[in-house]
Design a protein around this motif. Structure first.
Motif, PDB file in Angstrom:
ATOM      1  N   ARG A   9       0.733  -1.409   0.012  1.00  0.00           N
ATOM      2  CA  ARG A   9      -0.051   0.202   0.054  1.00  0.00           C
ATOM      3  C   ARG A   9       0.928   1.277  -0.218  1.00  0.00           C
ATOM      4  O   ARG A   9       1.930   1.341   0.382  1.00  0.00           O
ATOM      5  CB  ARG A   9      -0.999  -0.086   1.062  1.00  0.00           C
ATOM      6  CG  ARG A   9      -2.173  -1.253   1.163  1.00  0.00           C
ATOM      7  CD  ARG A   9      -2.781  -1.247   2.331  1.00  0.00           C
ATOM      8  NE  ARG A   9      -3.810   0.092   2.528  1.00  0.00           N
ATOM      9  CZ  ARG A   9      -4.975  -0.322   1.736  1.00  0.00           C
ATOM     10  NH1 ARG A   9      -5.195  -1.362   0.929  1.00  0.00           N
ATOM     11  NH2 ARG A   9      -5.790   0.749   1.725  1.00  0.00           N
ATOM     12  N   THR A  10       0.323   2.300  -0.774  1.00  0.00           N
ATOM     13  CA  THR A  10       1.089   3.462  -0.565  1.00  0.00           C
ATOM     14  C   THR A  10       0.228   4.761  -0.423  1.00  0.00           C
ATOM     15  O   THR A  10      -0.860   4.561  -0.467  1.00  0.00           O
ATOM     16  CB  THR A  10       1.554   3.552  -2.155  1.00  0.00           C
ATOM     17  OG1 THR A  10       2.555   4.745  -2.025  1.00  0.00           O
ATOM     18  CG2 THR A  10       0.659   3.660  -3.425  1.00  0.00           C
ATOM     19  N   LYS A  11       0.721   5.605  -0.133  1.00  0.00           N
ATOM     20  CA  LYS A  11       0.053   7.007   0.492  1.00  0.00           C
ATOM     21  C   LYS A  11       0.022   7.983  -0.718  1.00  0.00           C
ATOM     22  O   LYS A  11       1.047   8.390  -1.290  1.00  0.00           O
ATOM     23  CB  LYS A  11       0.458   7.677   1.734  1.00  0.00           C
ATOM     24  CG  LYS A  11       0.677   6.828   2.912  1.00  0.00           C
ATOM     25  CD  LYS A  11       1.077   7.760   4.168  1.00  0.00           C
ATOM     26  CE  LYS A  11       1.155   6.816   5.290  1.00  0.00           C
ATOM     27  NZ  LYS A  11       1.544   7.632   6.615  1.00  0.00           N
ATOM     28  N   VAL A  12      -1.265   8.440  -1.036  1.00  0.00           N
ATOM     29  CA  VAL A  12      -1.492   9.211  -2.171  1.00  0.00           C
ATOM     30  C   VAL A  12      -2.417  10.272  -1.589  1.00  0.00           C
ATOM     31  O   VAL A  12      -3.025  10.335  -0.784  1.00  0.00           O
ATOM     32  CB  VAL A  12      -2.084   8.447  -3.321  1.00  0.00           C
ATOM     33  CG1 VAL A  12      -1.239   7.331  -3.984  1.00  0.00           C
ATOM     34  CG2 VAL A  12      -3.576   7.815  -3.011  1.00  0.00           C
ATOM     35  N   LEU A  13      -2.697  11.266  -2.611  1.00  0.00           N
ATOM     36  CA  LEU A  13      -3.601  12.204  -2.403  1.00  0.00           C
ATOM     37  C   LEU A  13      -5.207  11.983  -3.109  1.00  0.00           C
ATOM     38  O   LEU A  13      -5.259  11.531  -4.095  1.00  0.00           O
ATOM     39  CB  LEU A  13      -3.045  13.654  -3.226  1.00  0.00           C
ATOM     40  CG  LEU A  13      -1.763  14.263  -2.638  1.00  0.00           C
ATOM     41  CD1 LEU A  13      -1.208  15.427  -3.255  1.00  0.00           C
ATOM     42  CD2 LEU A  13      -1.980  14.791  -1.157  1.00  0.00           C
ATOM     43  N   ALA A  14      -5.964  12.374  -2.103  1.00  0.00           N
ATOM     44  CA  ALA A  14      -7.230  12.206  -2.404  1.00  0.00           C
ATOM     45  C   ALA A  14      -8.010  13.691  -2.331  1.00  0.00           C
ATOM     46  O   ALA A  14      -7.565  14.836  -1.739  1.00  0.00           O
ATOM     47  CB  ALA A  14      -8.070  11.034  -1.651  1.00  0.00           C
ATOM     48  N   ILE A  15      -9.320  13.798  -2.964  1.00  0.00           N
ATOM     49  CA  ILE A  15      -9.910  14.848  -2.736  1.00  0.00           C
ATOM     50  C   ILE A  15     -10.745  14.744  -1.704  1.00  0.00           C
ATOM     51  O   ILE A  15     -11.703  14.156  -1.565  1.00  0.00           O
ATOM     52  CB  ILE A  15     -10.939  15.120  -4.190  1.00  0.00           C
ATOM     53  CG1 ILE A  15     -10.070  14.739  -5.373  1.00  0.00           C
ATOM     54  CG2 ILE A  15     -11.549  16.469  -4.213  1.00  0.00           C
ATOM     55  CD1 ILE A  15      -8.830  15.810  -5.489  1.00  0.00           C
TER      56      ILE A  15
ATOM     57  N   VAL B 167      -4.875  12.695   2.538  1.00  0.00           N
ATOM     58  CA  VAL B 167      -3.915  11.554   2.432  1.00  0.00           C
ATOM     59  C   VAL B 167      -4.883  10.215   2.250  1.00  0.00           C
ATOM     60  O   VAL B 167      -5.570  10.179   3.569  1.00  0.00           O
ATOM     61  CB  VAL B 167      -2.825  11.723   3.236  1.00  0.00           C
ATOM     62  CG1 VAL B 167      -1.877  10.447   3.025  1.00  0.00           C
ATOM     63  CG2 VAL B 167      -2.061  12.964   3.127  1.00  0.00           C
ATOM     64  N   ALA B 168      -4.819   9.358   1.816  1.00  0.00           N
ATOM     65  CA  ALA B 168      -5.189   8.119   1.497  1.00  0.00           C
ATOM     66  C   ALA B 168      -4.242   6.827   1.248  1.00  0.00           C
ATOM     67  O   ALA B 168      -3.298   7.174   0.482  1.00  0.00           O
ATOM     68  CB  ALA B 168      -6.645   7.865   0.589  1.00  0.00           C
TER      69      ALA B 168
ATOM     70  N   ALA C 243      -1.158  -0.611  -4.321  1.00  0.00           N
ATOM     71  CA  ALA C 243      -0.112  -0.473  -5.395  1.00  0.00           C
ATOM     72  C   ALA C 243      -0.651  -1.023  -6.704  1.00  0.00           C
ATOM     73  O   ALA C 243      -0.859  -2.039  -6.607  1.00  0.00           O
ATOM     74  CB  ALA C 243       1.122  -0.619  -5.139  1.00  0.00           C
ATOM     75  N   ASP C 244      -0.949   0.001  -7.913  1.00  0.00           N
ATOM     76  CA  ASP C 244      -1.499  -0.643  -8.807  1.00  0.00           C
ATOM     77  C   ASP C 244      -0.859  -0.132 -10.226  1.00  0.00           C
ATOM     78  O   ASP C 244      -1.113   1.330 -10.012  1.00  0.00           O
ATOM     79  CB  ASP C 244      -3.226  -0.435  -8.723  1.00  0.00           C
ATOM     80  CG  ASP C 244      -3.829  -1.265 -10.155  1.00  0.00           C
ATOM     81  OD1 ASP C 244      -3.093  -1.667 -11.412  1.00  0.00           O
ATOM     82  OD2 ASP C 244      -4.916  -1.392  -9.954  1.00  0.00           O
ATOM     83  N   ALA C 245      -0.274  -0.552 -11.197  1.00  0.00           N
ATOM     84  CA  ALA C 245       0.240   0.222 -12.090  1.00  0.00           C
ATOM     85  C   ALA C 245      -0.863   0.888 -12.943  1.00  0.00           C
ATOM     86  O   ALA C 245      -0.500   1.896 -13.647  1.00  0.00           O
ATOM     87  CB  ALA C 245       1.140  -1.098 -13.126  1.00  0.00           C
ATOM     88  N   ALA C 246      -2.100   0.693 -12.979  1.00  0.00           N
ATOM     89  CA  ALA C 246      -3.023   1.296 -13.777  1.00  0.00           C
ATOM     90  C   ALA C 246      -3.270   2.366 -13.118  1.00  0.00           C
ATOM     91  O   ALA C 246      -4.130   3.423 -13.750  1.00  0.00           O
ATOM     92  CB  ALA C 246      -4.218   0.306 -13.940  1.00  0.00           C
ATOM     93  N   LEU C 247      -3.069   2.682 -11.756  1.00  0.00           N
ATOM     94  CA  LEU C 247      -3.327   3.996 -11.146  1.00  0.00           C
ATOM     95  C   LEU C 247      -2.008   4.904 -11.128  1.00  0.00           C
ATOM     96  O   LEU C 247      -1.180   4.308 -10.842  1.00  0.00           O
ATOM     97  CB  LEU C 247      -4.016   3.818  -9.552  1.00  0.00           C
ATOM     98  CG  LEU C 247      -5.265   2.819  -9.528  1.00  0.00           C
ATOM     99  CD1 LEU C 247      -5.716   2.655  -8.373  1.00  0.00           C
ATOM    100  CD2 LEU C 247      -6.405   3.770 -10.306  1.00  0.00           C
TER     101      LEU C 247
ATOM    102  N   PRO D  52       1.478  11.028  -5.232  1.00  0.00           N
ATOM    103  CA  PRO D  52       1.906  10.845  -4.041  1.00  0.00           C
ATOM    104  C   PRO D  52       1.763  11.785  -3.057  1.00  0.00           C
ATOM    105  O   PRO D  52       1.688  12.945  -3.225  1.00  0.00           O
ATOM    106  CB  PRO D  52       3.830  10.624  -4.231  1.00  0.00           C
ATOM    107  CG  PRO D  52       3.482  10.395  -5.779  1.00  0.00           C
ATOM    108  CD  PRO D  52       2.483  11.240  -6.524  1.00  0.00           C
ATOM    109  N   ALA D  53       1.681  11.262  -1.804  1.00  0.00           N
ATOM    110  CA  ALA D  53       1.078  12.145  -0.545  1.00  0.00           C
ATOM    111  C   ALA D  53       2.267  13.312  -0.446  1.00  0.00           C
ATOM    112  O   ALA D  53       1.969  14.407   0.157  1.00  0.00           O
ATOM    113  CB  ALA D  53       0.860  11.266   0.507  1.00  0.00           C
ATOM    114  N   GLU D  54       3.393  12.799  -0.643  1.00  0.00           N
ATOM    115  CA  GLU D  54       4.570  13.752  -0.322  1.00  0.00           C
ATOM    116  C   GLU D  54       4.549  14.984  -1.281  1.00  0.00           C
ATOM    117  O   GLU D  54       5.398  16.081  -1.024  1.00  0.00           O
ATOM    118  CB  GLU D  54       5.886  12.904  -0.271  1.00  0.00           C
ATOM    119  CG  GLU D  54       6.391  12.178  -1.514  1.00  0.00           C
ATOM    120  CD  GLU D  54       5.880  11.046  -1.573  1.00  0.00           C
ATOM    121  OE1 GLU D  54       6.334  10.023  -2.351  1.00  0.00           O
ATOM    122  OE2 GLU D  54       4.814  10.494  -0.685  1.00  0.00           O
TER     123      GLU D  54
END
Length: 229
Positions: free
Chosen positions: A61-67, A84-85, A89-93, A97-99
């Protein structure tokens, strides 16, 4: 003379003890103990596999930005608009990144962003994403000179020239269609105490100076074009 000895009376034989069959329960207990032990081993193995799977899943799992809330196209992103959500990990997405949250603040999306979605770089464009290759003119619109509360970035509008104060139109002039300029809404400010709003419009380079002149005179009203077109 000694009296003759009394004849001995035979004692009654003690009652015989009933024969109790001898049974052995220890093998059954041992079998039960072995079954319980085997079950514990199986459960421990399953728990270990589950823990390993959880660790593996967590590591993927990885931390990414959400609305965090709806953001209309063209409106600059703020820190409150982003959350932050954690996602698998998915190559299609390709979420941001959250940072990179701090660098996203101030950017303007080219499309409407909906609460709960993931922020992707394809949703962002350089500049505003709306009319960057056109001139932009700020028009102060008083209450009643634009649709109330319905203008949004990306809307196509007609900037209609209204008569100057004191002008009177009669005869053929009253039937002549007013002068209009096609424009696209870039941003809309919040209404002030009087209900007036400032609308930034993107127009062709040939229309910018004329629109700015009429806007300074307070002679502009906005008509929103149908959104289905």
């Amino acid at each position: 003379m000694e009296s003759p000895a009394a004849p001995s009376v035979p004692r009654p034989a003690p009652p015989g003890r009933p024969e109790i069959p001898i049974t052995t329960t220890s093998p059954v207990r041992r079998e039960r103990r072995w079954s319980v032990a085997a079950l514990c081993v199986v459960l421990a193995a399953v728990a270990g596999l589950g823990a390993a799977a959880a660790v593996t899943s967590a590591s993927d799992r990885t931390k990414v930005l959400a609305i965090a809330r709806d953001v209309p196209a063209g409106q600059a992103l703020t820190s409150s608009d982003l959350a932050v959500a954690e996602v698998s990990a998915d190559a299609a997405l390709t979420p941001v990144p959250a940072e990179q949250k701090d660098s996203m603040v101030g950017k303007r999306p080219a499309v409407d962003l909906r609460k709960g979605g993931l922020l992707t770089t394809s949703q962002l464009a350089s500049g505003t994403g709306l009319g960057d290759n056109k001139q932009q003119v700020g028009v102060q619109v008083k209450r009643g000179q634009a649709p109330a509360g319905t203008l949004a970035p990306g809307d196509k509008v007609l900037a209609v020239t209204t008569p100057a104060q004191g002008d009177q139109t009669t005869g053929k002039d009253a039937e002549t269609p007013p002068s209009t300029i096609k424009a696209v809404v870039v941003t809309v400010s919040r209404p002030d105490a009087t209900g007036s709003v400032v609308v930034n419009l993107a127009v062709e380079t040939s229309d910018g100076p004329l629109l700015a002149t009429r806007a300074a005179q307070g002679r502009i009203a906005l008509v929103r074009e149908p959104r289905g077109q």
